[in-house]
Motif scaffolding. Structure first.
Motif, PDB file in Angstrom:
ATOM      1  N   LEU A  74       2.752   6.388   6.107  1.00 46.33           N
ATOM      2  CA  LEU A  74       2.392   5.690   4.872  1.00 46.33           C
ATOM      3  C   LEU A  74       2.908   4.255   4.865  1.00 46.33           C
ATOM      4  O   LEU A  74       2.220   3.345   4.412  1.00 46.33           O
ATOM      5  N   CYS A  75       4.100   4.056   5.376  1.00 46.33           N
ATOM      6  CA  CYS A  75       4.701   2.718   5.418  1.00 46.33           C
ATOM      7  C   CYS A  75       3.909   1.781   6.333  1.00 46.33           C
ATOM      8  O   CYS A  75       3.684   0.620   6.007  1.00 46.33           O
ATOM      9  N   VAL A  76       3.481   2.317   7.476  1.00 47.42           N
ATOM     10  CA  VAL A  76       2.692   1.512   8.414  1.00 47.42           C
ATOM     11  C   VAL A  76       1.402   1.047   7.753  1.00 47.42           C
ATOM     12  O   VAL A  76       1.014  -0.116   7.858  1.00 47.42           O
ATOM     13  N   LEU A  77       0.738   1.955   7.032  1.00 47.41           N
ATOM     14  CA  LEU A  77      -0.513   1.583   6.371  1.00 47.41           C
ATOM     15  C   LEU A  77      -0.290   0.645   5.193  1.00 47.41           C
ATOM     16  O   LEU A  77      -1.131  -0.196   4.902  1.00 47.41           O
ATOM     17  N   ALA A  78       0.850   0.784   4.516  1.00 43.64           N
ATOM     18  CA  ALA A  78       1.140  -0.106   3.391  1.00 43.64           C
ATOM     19  C   ALA A  78       1.374  -1.538   3.881  1.00 43.64           C
ATOM     20  O   ALA A  78       0.971  -2.495   3.229  1.00 43.64           O
ATOM     21  N   GLN A  79       2.021  -1.675   5.035  1.00 39.72           N
ATOM     22  CA  GLN A  79       2.307  -3.000   5.575  1.00 39.72           C
ATOM     23  C   GLN A  79       1.078  -3.637   6.213  1.00 39.72           C
ATOM     24  O   GLN A  79       0.870  -4.835   6.106  1.00 39.72           O
ATOM     25  N   ASN A  80       0.290  -2.808   6.912  1.00 44.85           N
ATOM     26  CA  ASN A  80      -0.898  -3.329   7.592  1.00 44.85           C
ATOM     27  C   ASN A  80      -1.984  -2.259   7.575  1.00 44.85           C
ATOM     28  O   ASN A  80      -2.002  -1.369   8.427  1.00 44.85           O
TER      29      ASN A  80
END
Length: 113
Positions: free
Chosen positions: A22-28
């Motif tokens: 989820l963090c990866v998708l939130a950042q990019n």
């Protein structure tokens, strides 16, 4: 109560990998390959350790937008959680009758000579 969870470290690891995706998708939002890798890692861990995730999960594909839901029946009980599955709730007559029924179905009859 939280201290009594079986495989607690494994669930924590699954939670971490899920949050990383989820963090990866939130950042990019374009970095779907890394998010897919994290999801695949999560699936591999849960299969290897035979862990189940929440059956009411809704999964949405980021590429095509397909949504899949795994419905949950709140009244469903596993066999081992039912009172009749517990040996201490059965009388010896019940146990003997079940054993006889089981052996009659699984053990082949010997021909009389």
């Amino acid at each position: 109560m939280a201290g009594n969870i079986k495989d607690r470290e494994a669930y924590q690891h699954l939670n971490f990998v899920y949050q990383a995706a989820l963090c990866v998708l939130a950042q990019n939002p374009e970095n779907t390959e890394l998010a897919r890798f994290y999801c695949l890692t999560q699936k591999t861990i849960s299969k290897r350790l035979v862990l189940r995730q929440d059956p009411s999960t809704i999964v949405r594909c980021l590429s095509c937008g397909l949504t899949k839901q795994f419905p949950n029946n709140p009244k469903h009980k596993l066999w081992v959680d039912q009172p009749e599955a517990q040996l201490e709730n059965q009388t010896s007559q019940d146990y003997c009758a079940m054993f006889k029924l089981w052996t009659d179905q699984t053990v082949p009859k010997q021909p009389k000579t």
